[in-house]
Write a protein that holds these residues in place. Structure first.
Motif, PDB file in Angstrom:
ATOM      1  N   LEU A  31      35.418  39.175  47.878  1.00 15.45           N
ATOM      2  CA  LEU A  31      35.706  39.686  46.535  1.00 15.45           C
ATOM      3  C   LEU A  31      36.447  41.029  46.601  1.00 15.45           C
ATOM      4  O   LEU A  31      37.400  41.261  45.852  1.00 15.45           O
ATOM      5  N   ILE A  32      36.008  41.911  47.486  1.00 13.14           N
ATOM      6  CA  ILE A  32      36.681  43.203  47.669  1.00 13.14           C
ATOM      7  C   ILE A  32      38.136  42.976  48.085  1.00 13.14           C
ATOM      8  O   ILE A  32      39.062  43.595  47.536  1.00 13.14           O
ATOM      9  N   ASP A  33      38.349  42.072  49.038  1.00  9.11           N
ATOM     10  CA  ASP A  33      39.704  41.783  49.511  1.00  9.11           C
ATOM     11  C   ASP A  33      40.573  41.197  48.407  1.00  9.11           C
ATOM     12  O   ASP A  33      41.754  41.552  48.272  1.00  9.11           O
ATOM     13  N   VAL A  34      40.015  40.309  47.588  1.00  8.08           N
ATOM     14  CA  VAL A  34      40.770  39.709  46.481  1.00  8.08           C
ATOM     15  C   VAL A  34      41.229  40.796  45.514  1.00  8.08           C
ATOM     16  O   VAL A  34      42.378  40.784  45.057  1.00  8.08           O
ATOM     17  N   VAL A  35      40.360  41.747  45.211  1.00 11.83           N
ATOM     18  CA  VAL A  35      40.720  42.842  44.311  1.00 11.83           C
ATOM     19  C   VAL A  35      41.833  43.693  44.922  1.00 11.83           C
ATOM     20  O   VAL A  35      42.825  44.036  44.250  1.00 11.83           O
ATOM     21  N   LEU A  36      41.702  44.035  46.205  1.00 14.99           N
ATOM     22  CA  LEU A  36      42.733  44.840  46.875  1.00 14.99           C
ATOM     23  C   LEU A  36      44.080  44.119  46.899  1.00 14.99           C
ATOM     24  O   LEU A  36      45.131  44.737  46.651  1.00 14.99           O
ATOM     25  N   ILE A  37      44.054  42.831  47.187  1.00 16.98           N
ATOM     26  CA  ILE A  37      45.292  42.044  47.226  1.00 16.98           C
ATOM     27  C   ILE A  37      45.900  41.947  45.827  1.00 16.98           C
ATOM     28  O   ILE A  37      47.118  42.046  45.663  1.00 16.98           O
ATOM     29  N   ALA A  38      45.062  41.788  44.802  1.00 14.61           N
ATOM     30  CA  ALA A  38      45.546  41.712  43.421  1.00 14.61           C
ATOM     31  C   ALA A  38      46.211  43.028  43.006  1.00 14.61           C
ATOM     32  O   ALA A  38      47.265  43.025  42.351  1.00 14.61           O
ATOM     33  N   ILE A  39      45.611  44.150  43.394  1.00 15.63           N
ATOM     34  CA  ILE A  39      46.198  45.462  43.080  1.00 15.63           C
ATOM     35  C   ILE A  39      47.552  45.610  43.772  1.00 15.63           C
ATOM     36  O   ILE A  39      48.539  46.026  43.152  1.00 15.63           O
ATOM     37  N   ALA A  40      47.613  45.268  45.058  1.00 14.46           N
ATOM     38  CA  ALA A  40      48.879  45.351  45.792  1.00 14.46           C
ATOM     39  C   ALA A  40      49.925  44.423  45.175  1.00 14.46           C
ATOM     40  O   ALA A  40      51.100  44.796  45.049  1.00 14.46           O
ATOM     41  N   THR A  41      49.500  43.239  44.767  1.00 13.46           N
ATOM     42  CA  THR A  41      50.416  42.281  44.136  1.00 13.46           C
ATOM     43  C   THR A  41      50.954  42.834  42.822  1.00 13.46           C
ATOM     44  O   THR A  41      52.154  42.736  42.543  1.00 13.46           O
ATOM     45  N   ALA A  42      50.086  43.445  42.028  1.00 15.33           N
ATOM     46  CA  ALA A  42      50.514  44.021  40.754  1.00 15.33           C
ATOM     47  C   ALA A  42      51.528  45.134  40.968  1.00 15.33           C
ATOM     48  O   ALA A  42      52.549  45.209  40.256  1.00 15.33           O
ATOM     49  N   ILE A  43      51.291  45.964  41.959  1.00 15.26           N
ATOM     50  CA  ILE A  43      52.210  47.067  42.247  1.00 15.26           C
ATOM     51  C   ILE A  43      53.559  46.533  42.716  1.00 15.26           C
ATOM     52  O   ILE A  43      54.606  46.929  42.201  1.00 15.26           O
ATOM     53  N   VAL A  44      53.551  45.626  43.685  1.00 17.03           N
ATOM     54  CA  VAL A  44      54.807  45.063  44.205  1.00 17.03           C
ATOM     55  C   VAL A  44      55.559  44.324  43.100  1.00 17.03           C
ATOM     56  O   VAL A  44      56.771  44.469  42.964  1.00 17.03           O
ATOM     57  N   SER A  45      54.850  43.565  42.289  1.00 17.62           N
ATOM     58  CA  SER A  45      55.493  42.803  41.221  1.00 17.62           C
ATOM     59  C   SER A  45      56.114  43.721  40.175  1.00 17.62           C
ATOM     60  O   SER A  45      57.216  43.463  39.691  1.00 17.62           O
ATOM     61  N   ALA A  46      55.408  44.788  39.823  1.00 20.41           N
ATOM     62  CA  ALA A  46      55.920  45.718  38.822  1.00 20.41           C
ATOM     63  C   ALA A  46      57.102  46.522  39.343  1.00 20.41           C
ATOM     64  O   ALA A  46      58.064  46.765  38.608  1.00 20.41           O
ATOM     65  N   VAL A  47      57.051  46.923  40.583  1.00 22.22           N
ATOM     66  CA  VAL A  47      58.125  47.727  41.168  1.00 22.22           C
ATOM     67  C   VAL A  47      59.404  46.909  41.318  1.00 22.22           C
ATOM     68  O   VAL A  47      60.502  47.424  41.106  1.00 22.22           O
ATOM     69  N   THR A  48      59.272  45.659  41.671  1.00 23.79           N
ATOM     70  CA  THR A  48      60.463  44.841  41.909  1.00 23.79           C
ATOM     71  C   THR A  48      60.981  44.167  40.644  1.00 23.79           C
ATOM     72  O   THR A  48      62.054  43.585  40.670  1.00 23.79           O
ATOM     73  N   ILE A  49      60.316  44.248  39.551  1.00 27.22           N
ATOM     74  CA  ILE A  49      60.628  43.645  38.253  1.00 27.22           C
ATOM     75  C   ILE A  49      60.836  42.136  38.362  1.00 27.22           C
ATOM     76  O   ILE A  49      60.180  41.374  37.689  1.00 27.22           O
ATOM     77  N   PRO A  56      52.463  34.519  41.836  1.00 28.28           N
ATOM     78  CA  PRO A  56      51.637  33.710  42.744  1.00 28.28           C
ATOM     79  C   PRO A  56      52.143  33.722  44.191  1.00 28.28           C
ATOM     80  O   PRO A  56      51.354  33.840  45.130  1.00 28.28           O
ATOM     81  N   MET A  57      53.457  33.630  44.361  1.00 26.62           N
ATOM     82  CA  MET A  57      54.034  33.641  45.709  1.00 26.62           C
ATOM     83  C   MET A  57      53.828  35.000  46.379  1.00 26.62           C
ATOM     84  O   MET A  57      53.491  35.074  47.558  1.00 26.62           O
ATOM     85  N   ILE A  58      54.018  36.068  45.623  1.00 27.31           N
ATOM     86  CA  ILE A  58      53.810  37.415  46.161  1.00 27.31           C
ATOM     87  C   ILE A  58      52.346  37.599  46.556  1.00 27.31           C
ATOM     88  O   ILE A  58      52.039  38.147  47.621  1.00 27.31           O
ATOM     89  N   TYR A  59      51.417  37.124  45.708  1.00 27.18           N
ATOM     90  CA  TYR A  59      49.995  37.212  46.013  1.00 27.18           C
ATOM     91  C   TYR A  59      49.674  36.489  47.321  1.00 27.18           C
ATOM     92  O   TYR A  59      48.966  37.022  48.174  1.00 27.18           O
ATOM     93  N   LEU A  60      50.207  35.285  47.490  1.00 27.50           N
ATOM     94  CA  LEU A  60      49.958  34.525  48.717  1.00 27.50           C
ATOM     95  C   LEU A  60      50.506  35.242  49.950  1.00 27.50           C
ATOM     96  O   LEU A  60      49.847  35.309  50.984  1.00 27.50           O
ATOM     97  N   MET A  61      51.716  35.777  49.838  1.00 24.38           N
ATOM     98  CA  MET A  61      52.331  36.462  50.978  1.00 24.38           C
ATOM     99  C   MET A  61      51.577  37.747  51.328  1.00 24.38           C
ATOM    100  O   MET A  61      51.292  38.011  52.498  1.00 24.38           O
ATOM    101  N   ILE A  62      51.267  38.546  50.311  1.00 28.80           N
ATOM    102  CA  ILE A  62      50.543  39.795  50.559  1.00 28.80           C
ATOM    103  C   ILE A  62      49.160  39.488  51.124  1.00 28.80           C
ATOM    104  O   ILE A  62      48.707  40.129  52.072  1.00 28.80           O
ATOM    105  N   GLY A  63      48.489  38.489  50.558  1.00 32.22           N
ATOM    106  CA  GLY A  63      47.160  38.115  51.037  1.00 32.22           C
ATOM    107  C   GLY A  63      47.169  37.683  52.487  1.00 32.22           C
ATOM    108  O   GLY A  63      46.314  38.089  53.283  1.00 32.22           O
ATOM    109  N   PHE A  64      48.154  36.853  52.864  1.00 29.68           N
ATOM    110  CA  PHE A  64      48.240  36.384  54.240  1.00 29.68           C
ATOM    111  C   PHE A  64      48.501  37.564  55.184  1.00 29.68           C
ATOM    112  O   PHE A  64      47.806  37.723  56.195  1.00 29.68           O
ATOM    113  N   LEU A  65      49.487  38.387  54.842  1.00 27.08           N
ATOM    114  CA  LEU A  65      49.820  39.535  55.699  1.00 27.08           C
ATOM    115  C   LEU A  65      48.668  40.534  55.781  1.00 27.08           C
ATOM    116  O   LEU A  65      48.363  41.052  56.855  1.00 27.08           O
TER     117      LEU A  65
END
Length: 147
Positions: A31-49, A56-65
């Motif tokens: 659960l902690i990891d899911v929250v951290l990955i979601a935060i990173a995904t939100a930041i990357v998604s917002a920055v790149t517009i 979903p694809m960004i979440y999968l890539m960030i989560g795997f890495l």
């Protein structure tokens, strides 16, 4: 001449402290990891517009890495570290980059197939070492952190 494989992992009966509460801790770490990955995904998604269209694809890539890099670097994700648990190979050693990659790949495959993931979670509760399907395939185990 046949010789049985040597297992260097703690015995779940004689050294039960290594396995106490690990399955529940593993769930909380997830659960902690899911929250951290979601935060990173939100930041990357917002920055790149444009990333807003590919969340979903960004979440999968960030989560795997995230999982691969953190497990390869310390045998535990940040969630696992907070919960004081870590992955070990069949020799009781920390996971290297190759085995960490395989572990994350097994996790990703299991997560993409709901019945496989449900079976893996059930195995964590009934196996004497709390191993999921990926752990059983790769010879890994989750232990309470030593020391």
């Amino acid at each position: 001449m046949y010789s049985a494989p040597v297992n260097h992992l703690p015995d779940p009966e004689r050294q039960a402290a290594f396995y106490d509460g690990v399955t529940v801790k593993r769930g909380i770490a997830w659960l902690i990891d899911v929250v951290l990955i979601a935060i990173a995904t939100a930041i990357v998604s917002a920055v790149t517009i444009l990333g807003l269209f590919f969340i979903p694809m960004i979440y999968l890539m960030i989560g795997f890495l995230y999982r691969w890099v953190t497990i390869a670097g310390g045998s535990a994700t940040w969630g696992m570290r907070v919960m004081a648990i870590e992955l070990r190979n069949a020799h009781g050693e920390r996971l290297g980059a190759g085995l960490a990659f395989m572990h994350v790949l097994a996790y990703s495959v299991a997560m993409s197939l709901m019945l496989v993931q449900i079976g893996s979670v059930i195995l964590m509760f009934v196996d004497e070492r709390g191993r999921g399907l990926g752990d059983m395939l790769l010879g890994t185990v989750m232990l309470n952190r030593r020391g």
